[in-house]
Each structure stands twice: as C-alpha cells, then as structure tokens.
Design a protein around this motif. Structure first.
Motif, PDB file in Angstrom:
ATOM      1  N   ALA A   1      50.679  59.175  14.036  1.00 24.31           N
ATOM      2  CA  ALA A   1      49.297  59.012  13.476  1.00 24.31           C
ATOM      3  C   ALA A   1      48.443  59.054  15.047  1.00 24.31           C
ATOM      4  N   LEU A   2      47.215  59.459  14.907  1.00 27.72           N
ATOM      5  CA  LEU A   2      46.401  59.258  16.114  1.00 27.72           C
ATOM      6  C   LEU A   2      46.108  57.881  16.643  1.00 27.72           C
ATOM      7  N   THR A   3      46.163  57.698  17.718  1.00 27.15           N
ATOM      8  CA  THR A   3      46.297  56.295  18.412  1.00 27.15           C
ATOM      9  C   THR A   3      44.725  56.024  18.374  1.00 27.15           C
ATOM     10  N   PRO A   4      43.971  54.970  17.733  1.00 29.96           N
ATOM     11  CA  PRO A   4      42.768  54.738  18.032  1.00 29.96           C
ATOM     12  C   PRO A   4      42.342  54.332  19.444  1.00 29.96           C
ATOM     13  N   MET A   5      41.298  54.540  20.151  1.00 30.49           N
ATOM     14  CA  MET A   5      40.939  54.300  21.286  1.00 30.49           C
ATOM     15  C   MET A   5      40.347  52.762  21.257  1.00 30.49           C
ATOM     16  N   PRO A   6      41.247  52.040  22.423  1.00 34.25           N
ATOM     17  CA  PRO A   6      40.947  50.447  22.342  1.00 34.25           C
ATOM     18  C   PRO A   6      39.297  50.382  22.355  1.00 34.25           C
ATOM     19  N   ALA A   7      38.742  49.192  21.790  1.00 36.03           N
ATOM     20  CA  ALA A   7      37.370  48.748  21.717  1.00 36.03           C
ATOM     21  C   ALA A   7      37.114  48.051  23.183  1.00 36.03           C
ATOM     22  N   ARG A   8      36.005  48.455  23.903  1.00 40.87           N
ATOM     23  CA  ARG A   8      35.611  48.052  25.092  1.00 40.87           C
ATOM     24  C   ARG A   8      35.125  46.461  24.818  1.00 40.87           C
ATOM     25  N   PRO A   9      35.750  45.868  25.827  1.00 40.40           N
ATOM     26  CA  PRO A   9      35.740  44.247  25.706  1.00 40.40           C
ATOM     27  C   PRO A   9      34.134  44.051  26.198  1.00 40.40           C
ATOM     28  N   GLU A  10      33.757  42.692  25.291  1.00 44.47           N
ATOM     29  CA  GLU A  10      32.369  42.462  25.510  1.00 44.47           C
ATOM     30  C   GLU A  10      32.309  41.823  27.107  1.00 44.47           C
ATOM     31  N   ILE A  11      31.388  41.930  27.843  1.00 48.39           N
ATOM     32  CA  ILE A  11      31.329  41.397  28.933  1.00 48.39           C
ATOM     33  C   ILE A  11      30.832  39.874  28.740  1.00 48.39           C
ATOM     34  N   PRO A  12      31.546  38.862  29.315  1.00 48.60           N
ATOM     35  CA  PRO A  12      31.077  37.574  28.977  1.00 48.60           C
ATOM     36  C   PRO A  12      29.731  37.064  29.704  1.00 48.60           C
ATOM     37  N   HIS A  13      29.427  35.813  29.508  1.00 46.04           N
ATOM     38  CA  HIS A  13      28.228  35.491  30.320  1.00 46.04           C
ATOM     39  C   HIS A  13      28.650  35.183  31.624  1.00 46.04           C
ATOM     40  N   THR A  14      28.268  35.811  32.537  1.00 44.84           N
ATOM     41  CA  THR A  14      28.926  35.609  33.788  1.00 44.84           C
ATOM     42  C   THR A  14      27.714  34.954  35.024  1.00 44.84           C
ATOM     43  N   HIS A  15      26.730  34.491  34.223  1.00 43.92           N
ATOM     44  CA  HIS A  15      25.625  33.874  35.548  1.00 43.92           C
ATOM     45  C   HIS A  15      26.336  32.767  35.714  1.00 43.92           C
ATOM     46  N   VAL A  16      25.922  32.187  37.103  1.00 38.54           N
ATOM     47  CA  VAL A  16      26.370  30.970  37.658  1.00 38.54           C
ATOM     48  C   VAL A  16      25.342  29.993  37.225  1.00 38.54           C
ATOM     49  N   GLN A  17      25.808  28.900  36.603  1.00 38.03           N
ATOM     50  CA  GLN A  17      25.039  27.643  36.327  1.00 38.03           C
ATOM     51  C   GLN A  17      25.261  26.559  36.869  1.00 38.03           C
ATOM     52  N   GLU A  18      24.321  26.017  37.653  1.00 39.63           N
ATOM     53  CA  GLU A  18      24.275  24.862  38.716  1.00 39.63           C
ATOM     54  C   GLU A  18      24.423  23.649  37.666  1.00 39.63           C
ATOM     55  N   LEU A  19      25.274  22.742  37.959  1.00 41.43           N
ATOM     56  CA  LEU A  19      25.411  21.586  37.075  1.00 41.43           C
ATOM     57  C   LEU A  19      24.611  20.386  38.167  1.00 41.43           C
ATOM     58  N   GLY A  20      24.251  19.372  37.404  1.00 43.59           N
ATOM     59  CA  GLY A  20      23.608  18.289  38.056  1.00 43.59           C
ATOM     60  C   GLY A  20      24.384  17.464  39.147  1.00 43.59           C
ATOM     61  N   ASP A  21      25.860  17.362  39.173  1.00 44.82           N
ATOM     62  CA  ASP A  21      26.591  16.736  40.028  1.00 44.82           C
ATOM     63  C   ASP A  21      27.278  17.382  41.317  1.00 44.82           C
ATOM     64  N   GLY A  22      26.491  18.527  41.241  1.00 44.64           N
ATOM     65  CA  GLY A  22      27.135  19.229  42.476  1.00 44.64           C
ATOM     66  C   GLY A  22      27.992  20.266  42.151  1.00 44.64           C
ATOM     67  N   HIS A  23      28.427  20.235  40.949  1.00 45.89           N
ATOM     68  CA  HIS A  23      29.450  21.604  40.581  1.00 45.89           C
ATOM     69  C   HIS A  23      28.656  22.686  39.889  1.00 45.89           C
ATOM     70  N   PHE A  24      29.491  23.793  39.867  1.00 45.58           N
ATOM     71  CA  PHE A  24      28.851  25.021  39.453  1.00 45.58           C
ATOM     72  C   PHE A  24      29.734  25.515  38.206  1.00 45.58           C
ATOM     73  N   LYS A  25      29.041  26.336  37.197  1.00 42.94           N
ATOM     74  CA  LYS A  25      30.012  26.698  35.967  1.00 42.94           C
ATOM     75  C   LYS A  25      29.671  28.128  35.902  1.00 42.94           C
TER      76      LYS A  25
END
Length: 200
Positions: free
Chosen positions: A154-178
C-alpha cells in the motif's frame, strides 16, 4: 530584327543625286541669266529675257528639290518601320515576362494549397494515431484503490504537518514568563524555548 541597311544605302545615294541635280540647276539658272546679259552689249536685258534664260536651270533645281523631298520621306518610312519593329519586340518581351510571372504565381498558389491541405489532414505514424495525453480524469479514484490487490504494498500516506503551537512570550505579573505550556523565571530562557518551538 530585320535590317533596312539596303534601303538606307539606296536613299543615301538618291539623296546625293538630288543634291547634285540641285547644284546643276542652280548653276544652269545662273549661267542662263548671265549669258543673256553678256549677249546684249548695247541693250539692257529685261527681266523677262533673264527669266526665260534661267528657266531651264530653275526647272532642274526644282526637280532636284522634289527628288530630295522624296528621299527624306523614304527615310522617314524606314525609320518608322524600324521603330515599329523595336516596339513590337519590346511588347513581345514584356508579354513573355508577364506569362512567366503568371505561371510562377499559379505554381506558388498550387503549392500553398497543397501544403495547407496536407497540414489539415492527420499524418499517421506506423499506422497508429498518437494517443491523447493523460489527464487527471484517467487517475484511479478511491473505489479503484479499494479494489486493488491486497498483496501489493500500500502507498504510505504523507505525515500531516504538525500545527505550530502558540509561541509568543507571555509576561506574567510575578516576574515569570510563559511560552506555550511552560513557565520560565527569566525572559532569556523563555526566548530560547520560543526559538526551539519555531524551528520544529
């Protein structure tokens, strides 16, 4: 083209004779008038006597002039004959050239018509016509793939391209970054993790 050299030679000789006659007539007229004056020593000759004495010479002179006029008319006829013959020769040459051009035009028209007729007809190669090019309609559908032989790989199907996650840097209020699902205590680590997610 015919030559009229004989006629020209004859008219040249006749013209020379006419001039000789003219000269002889003029001389005879002069000598006749002079003779009348010489014979009358005491009497003055009148005009009538001089005219009668010069009459034979004048007649000869007029005869020579008439002959010269006839010679010139004969030469004019010979010239007209030669010019007419030359014009006829030129007209024949132009007619031959026109016929050749018409024949060439007819040949070119026939050749063009034959070429156009040959191009309008399909030319078979080895008795087989060329197959039409393949199209997407000729490709097997899903039903044909379902009916395929199970032993064939059987023909091997091409793998689906993974979706790019939400990669922006979010600054938290207590000096941490998410970044996505992770929390960092400084911005440098958060930026490095962000670049890793973008590279994947």
């Amino acid at each position: 083209m015919r030559s009229y050299e004989t006629a020209r030679s004859l008219f040249s000789f006749l013209g020379f004779c006419s001039w000789v006659v003219i000269v002889i007539g003029a001389g005879a007229a002069f000598m006749g008038g002079a003779a009348v004056g010489a014979t009358s020593f005491n009497n003055t000759p009148n005009i009538m006597q001089i005219a009668l004495a010069a009459a034979p010479g004048v007649a000869i002179l007029l005869l020579g002039l008439f002959g010269l006029a006839l010679v010139q008319m004969g030469r004019a006829g010979v010239d007209s004959a030669e010019y007419g013959q030359q014009m006829l020769s030129v007209a024949r040459n132009q007619l031959d050239i026109s016929q050749q051009m018409l024949a060439q035009g007819a040949t070119m028209a026939a050749s063009y018509t034959e070429i156009a007729h040959q191009r309008s007809q399909p030319s078979p190669v080895s008795g087989n016509t060329a197959a039409p090019p393949a199209s997407f309609a000729d490709m097997p559908g899903s039903a044909a793939l379902a009916d395929a032989d199970p032993d064939e790989p059987a023909l091997t199907p091409m793998p689906a391209r993974p979706e790019i996650p939400h990669t922006h840097v979010q600054e938290l209020g207590d000096g941490h970054f998410k970044v996505h699902d992770r929390t960092f205590s400084n911005e440098t680590d958060a930026r490095d993790y962000q670049q890793k997610l973008l590279v994947k």
